[in-house]
Design a protein around this motif. Structure first.
Motif, PDB file in Angstrom:
ATOM      1  N   GLN A 107      48.307  48.789  50.261  1.00  0.00           N
ATOM      2  CA  GLN A 107      47.034  49.450  49.708  1.00  0.00           C
ATOM      3  C   GLN A 107      46.660  50.608  50.999  1.00  0.00           C
ATOM      4  O   GLN A 107      46.563  50.014  51.877  1.00  0.00           O
ATOM      5  CB  GLN A 107      46.002  48.314  49.499  1.00  0.00           C
ATOM      6  N   THR A 119      40.835  36.135  52.636  1.00  0.00           N
ATOM      7  CA  THR A 119      40.500  37.200  52.052  1.00  0.00           C
ATOM      8  C   THR A 119      40.863  38.524  52.888  1.00  0.00           C
ATOM      9  O   THR A 119      40.637  38.744  54.079  1.00  0.00           O
ATOM     10  CB  THR A 119      39.089  37.475  51.482  1.00  0.00           C
ATOM     11  N   SER A 139      36.329  46.326  48.033  1.00  0.00           N
ATOM     12  CA  SER A 139      37.172  45.263  47.319  1.00  0.00           C
ATOM     13  C   SER A 139      37.571  44.147  48.120  1.00  0.00           C
ATOM     14  O   SER A 139      37.923  44.167  49.389  1.00  0.00           O
ATOM     15  CB  SER A 139      38.543  45.789  46.736  1.00  0.00           C
ATOM     16  N   ARG A 141      40.338  41.191  48.263  1.00  0.00           N
ATOM     17  CA  ARG A 141      41.537  40.974  47.589  1.00  0.00           C
ATOM     18  C   ARG A 141      42.031  39.680  48.097  1.00  0.00           C
ATOM     19  O   ARG A 141      41.867  39.174  49.063  1.00  0.00           O
ATOM     20  CB  ARG A 141      42.425  42.224  48.178  1.00  0.00           C
ATOM     21  N   ARG A 147      45.517  41.570  44.537  1.00  0.00           N
ATOM     22  CA  ARG A 147      44.441  41.773  43.343  1.00  0.00           C
ATOM     23  C   ARG A 147      42.947  41.713  43.749  1.00  0.00           C
ATOM     24  O   ARG A 147      42.942  40.841  44.594  1.00  0.00           O
ATOM     25  CB  ARG A 147      45.086  40.721  42.342  1.00  0.00           C
ATOM     26  N   ALA A 148      42.623  42.530  43.231  1.00  0.00           N
ATOM     27  CA  ALA A 148      40.983  42.619  44.037  1.00  0.00           C
ATOM     28  C   ALA A 148      40.270  41.566  42.831  1.00  0.00           C
ATOM     29  O   ALA A 148      40.204  41.279  41.663  1.00  0.00           O
ATOM     30  CB  ALA A 148      40.263  43.755  43.391  1.00  0.00           C
ATOM     31  N   THR A 151      35.222  44.303  42.910  1.00  0.00           N
ATOM     32  CA  THR A 151      34.808  45.506  43.722  1.00  0.00           C
ATOM     33  C   THR A 151      33.527  45.965  43.487  1.00  0.00           C
ATOM     34  O   THR A 151      32.900  45.788  42.143  1.00  0.00           O
ATOM     35  CB  THR A 151      35.848  46.573  43.035  1.00  0.00           C
TER      36      THR A 151
END
Length: 427
Positions: A107, A119, A139, A141, A147-148, A151
């Motif tokens: 990301q 996290t 966010s 993740r 995966r978030a 957000t």
């Protein structure tokens, strides 16, 4: 684990490897230097080797580096984006399987990524300050999938400065980089705003004075207490800190106090190179120079030393104190207030020691000197390992500390011909 197992020998030693560090991710040990990461099993066999991309554009060109840590059982690497040069220069966060080195997800985010044990927080911010409340989107993740979990909109320069399973502490600058910092607490499971919303410079002494001598030093979570405060760097209040403890969910004040971090020394920073505390404690000094341990959860002093000295390591159980006159090192039990054991410190000018606690072991080495805290040991330093209960020395490494954790320590030995990282069992 085999004591003294050599992880890596670098054939052509360079200054970069002399600063290499080691972390653990499950059964894998990772050695990092600059942009290079090598992963090893406990038996010393290399699992994978990777060089992350350098910055190719902008002011950071040629100055890239990678930071790695473990989160949720995977390796999370962060580094400056190699080609995207818009302001602020974005970073890349990449999750890697610690055993195979295979990438799991990647990301691009603004340069304020935060990684905790479970996290990965990725803010994405606008290139210019617009004054809108959605200058950033933050966010939370899952480190394994990317995966978030949630957000939320955030103000400019959004950065997570502390997090627990229940609370996230978010720092922002609503009016841009030149403006003041605000602290907001969020619910860790949903991102919902909680009860703390404060401008940090208002804590412990009001607004910044014109001389800008007062700096914000504390904005952290101690257990389930949000600790905010600031400290003076000069003048009559040098080395003092004004603190407040707040309920992070309701915002209500739990306690307020003023502490002295150290006895001021002209031309020296307060407790430079020493730990401010550990977890839920703060290390401070009484008015007559005795060490004290302050409980940040309850807002009360846990322990005061019997004589002048400096805390060099500690946690909620014990503290190691160096006598300022004799350099003797003594371990105190915070529950009983009594000394457990003591050892002679380095003689003469060699009295700058660094210590750390891991499990039931205390690690001790000299700062800025290539030797041991107890005996000379060649050109590349060493670390002494002691049993916390009685002070028995259980190990002396061949090399300086490069990383440690529960049950292990990695040492870095160097010479003109190479560098070797070795893994030791401290259990």
């Amino acid at each position: 684990m085999v004591a003294g197992l050599a992880l890596l020998a670098v054939a052509n030693w360079s200054p970069g490897w002399s600063r290499g560090t080691v972390i653990q991710a499950g059964s894998t040990y990772l050695v990092t230097s600059g942009l290079e990461v090598r992963a090893f099993a406990q038996d010393g066999k290399e699992r994978w080797h990777r060089t992350f991309p350098d910055v190719e554009a902008g002011l950071e060109k040629g100055n890239g580096s990678v930071t790695v840590r473990e989160s949720g059982g995977v390796v999370v690497a962060t580094y400056s984006h190699p080609t995207d040069d818009h302001w602020p220069h974005p970073e890349v966060v990449e999750a890697v399987d610690p055993v195979t080195g295979h990438p799991l997800w990647k990301q691009t985010a603004s340069p304020y990524i935060a990684v905790t044990d479970q996290t990965v927080f990725t803010p994405v911010c606008r290139g210019k300050q617009t004054g809108r409340s959605d200058d950033c989107r933050l966010s939370a993740r899952d480190p394994r999938t990317g995966r978030a979990r949630w957000t939320v909109d955030a103000e400019h320069v959004a950065q997570v400065v502390a997090a627990s399973p229940r609370v996230v502490v978010l720092s922002t600058k609503p009016t841009g980089l030149g403006g003041k910092s605000w602290i907001t607490t969020l619910d860790a499971s949903t991102g919902r705003r909680l009860g703390v919303r404060v401008e940090t410079a208002k804590f412990g002494g009001g607004l910044y004075p014109a001389s800008a001598e007062r700096i914000v030093k504390f904005n952290d979570l101690a257990g389930d207490t949000l600790v905010l405060g600031s400290t003076d760097q000069q003048g009559d209040k040098a080395c003092t800190v004004d603190l407040e403890g707040r309920d992070p969910r309701s915002g209500s004040r739990r306690w307020k106090t003023t502490l002295r971090l150290a006895v001021p020394v002209e031309g020296a920073s307060c407790r430079y190179g020493l730990p401010d505390g550990s977890g839920t404690t703060l290390f401070a000094t009484t008015s007559d120079g005795r060490p004290q341990v302050f409980d940040l959860r309850q807002g009360r002093t846990l322990w005061r030393g019997p004589r002048a000295g400096t805390i060099v390591a500690g946690d909620e159980r014990v503290v190691m104190v160096r006598d300022d006159q004799t350099a003797r090192l003594t371990l105190y039990d915070l529950r009983t207030g009594r000394a457990r054991w003591s050892i002679e410190g380095p003689a003469g000018a060699r009295n700058d020691v660094t210590a750390a606690l891991t499990g039931e072991r205390l690690l001790l080495w000299e700062s800025g000197y290539d030797g041991c805290a107890s005996v000379p040991a060649g050109p590349h330093g060493c670390v002494d390992v002691f049993d916390l209960s009685d002070g028995t020395k259980t190990l002396t490494t061949d090399g300086a500390a490069a990383g440690y954790g529960a049950g292990w320590i990695a040492a870095r030995a160097r010479s003109d011909n190479g560098a070797t990282f070795s893994l030791y069992d401290t259990a």
